[in-house]
Design a protein around this motif. Structure first.
Motif, short mmCIF file in Angstrom:
data_model
loop_
_atom_site.label_atom_id
_atom_site.label_comp_id
_atom_site.label_asym_id
_atom_site.label_seq_id
_atom_site.Cartn_x
_atom_site.Cartn_y
_atom_site.Cartn_z
N LYS A 114 0.83 -1.20 0.00
CA LYS A 114 0.00 0.00 0.00
C LYS A 114 0.87 1.25 0.00
CE LYS A 114 -3.14 2.59 2.87
NZ LYS A 114 -3.40 2.89 4.25
N ARG A 115 1.90 1.25 0.84
CA ARG A 115 2.80 2.41 0.88
C ARG A 115 3.54 2.60 -0.43
NH1 ARG A 115 3.51 4.38 6.21
NH2 ARG A 115 2.68 2.93 7.73
N LEU A 116 3.94 1.51 -1.06
CA LEU A 116 4.62 1.60 -2.35
C LEU A 116 3.69 2.18 -3.40
CD1 LEU A 116 7.11 1.03 -4.06
CD2 LEU A 116 6.16 -1.26 -4.51
N SER A 117 2.45 1.77 -3.43
CA SER A 117 1.52 2.32 -4.40
C SER A 117 1.25 3.80 -4.13
CB SER A 117 0.20 1.53 -4.41
OG SER A 117 -0.52 1.75 -3.21
N GLU A 118 1.18 4.19 -2.86
CA GLU A 118 1.00 5.61 -2.53
C GLU A 118 2.23 6.40 -2.96
OE1 GLU A 118 0.34 5.41 1.65
OE2 GLU A 118 -1.81 5.01 1.45
N TYR A 119 3.42 5.84 -2.75
CA TYR A 119 4.65 6.52 -3.16
C TYR A 119 4.70 6.67 -4.68
CZ TYR A 119 9.59 7.36 -4.04
OH TYR A 119 10.78 7.89 -4.49
N ASP A 120 4.34 5.62 -5.40
CA ASP A 120 4.32 5.69 -6.86
C ASP A 120 3.34 6.76 -7.35
OD1 ASP A 120 6.23 3.75 -7.08
OD2 ASP A 120 4.81 2.13 -7.49
N GLU A 121 2.21 6.89 -6.66
CA GLU A 121 1.21 7.87 -7.04
C GLU A 121 1.73 9.30 -6.79
OE1 GLU A 121 -3.14 9.08 -5.42
OE2 GLU A 121 -2.84 6.94 -5.90
N VAL A 128 4.93 10.22 -6.73
CA VAL A 128 6.02 10.50 -7.66
C VAL A 128 5.47 10.82 -9.04
CG1 VAL A 128 7.99 9.45 -8.84
CG2 VAL A 128 7.71 9.16 -6.39
N ALA A 129 4.41 10.15 -9.44
CA ALA A 129 3.84 10.36 -10.78
C ALA A 129 3.08 11.64 -10.82
CB ALA A 129 2.85 9.25 -11.11
#
Length: 58
Positions: free
Chosen positions: A48-55, A57-58
């Motif tokens: 979940k944290r990785l997907s939030e981080y990717d969001e 950054v994008a």
């Protein structure tokens, strides 16, 4: 970052033991199930944290 998820997910096995004791108050769940539940929760929190981080950054 992963160590935070492991320590934050400690409430998952605590909840498992509480719910288990509601069904069978005379026993505890096996340690392997507790560890699997703990690390499964940590994995999901990290994902979940990785997907939030990717969001972010994008």
């Amino acid at each position: 970052m992963m160590h935070v998820d492991v320590t934050e997910s400690i409430n998952n096995p605590i909840r498992l033991v509480i719910y288990w004791s509601m069904i069978d108050p005379t026993s505890l769940p096996p340690g392997s199930i507790i560890l699997a539940y703990w690390f499964g929760g940590a994995f999901l929190m990290a994902a979940k944290r990785l997907s939030e981080y990717d969001e972010i950054v994008a």
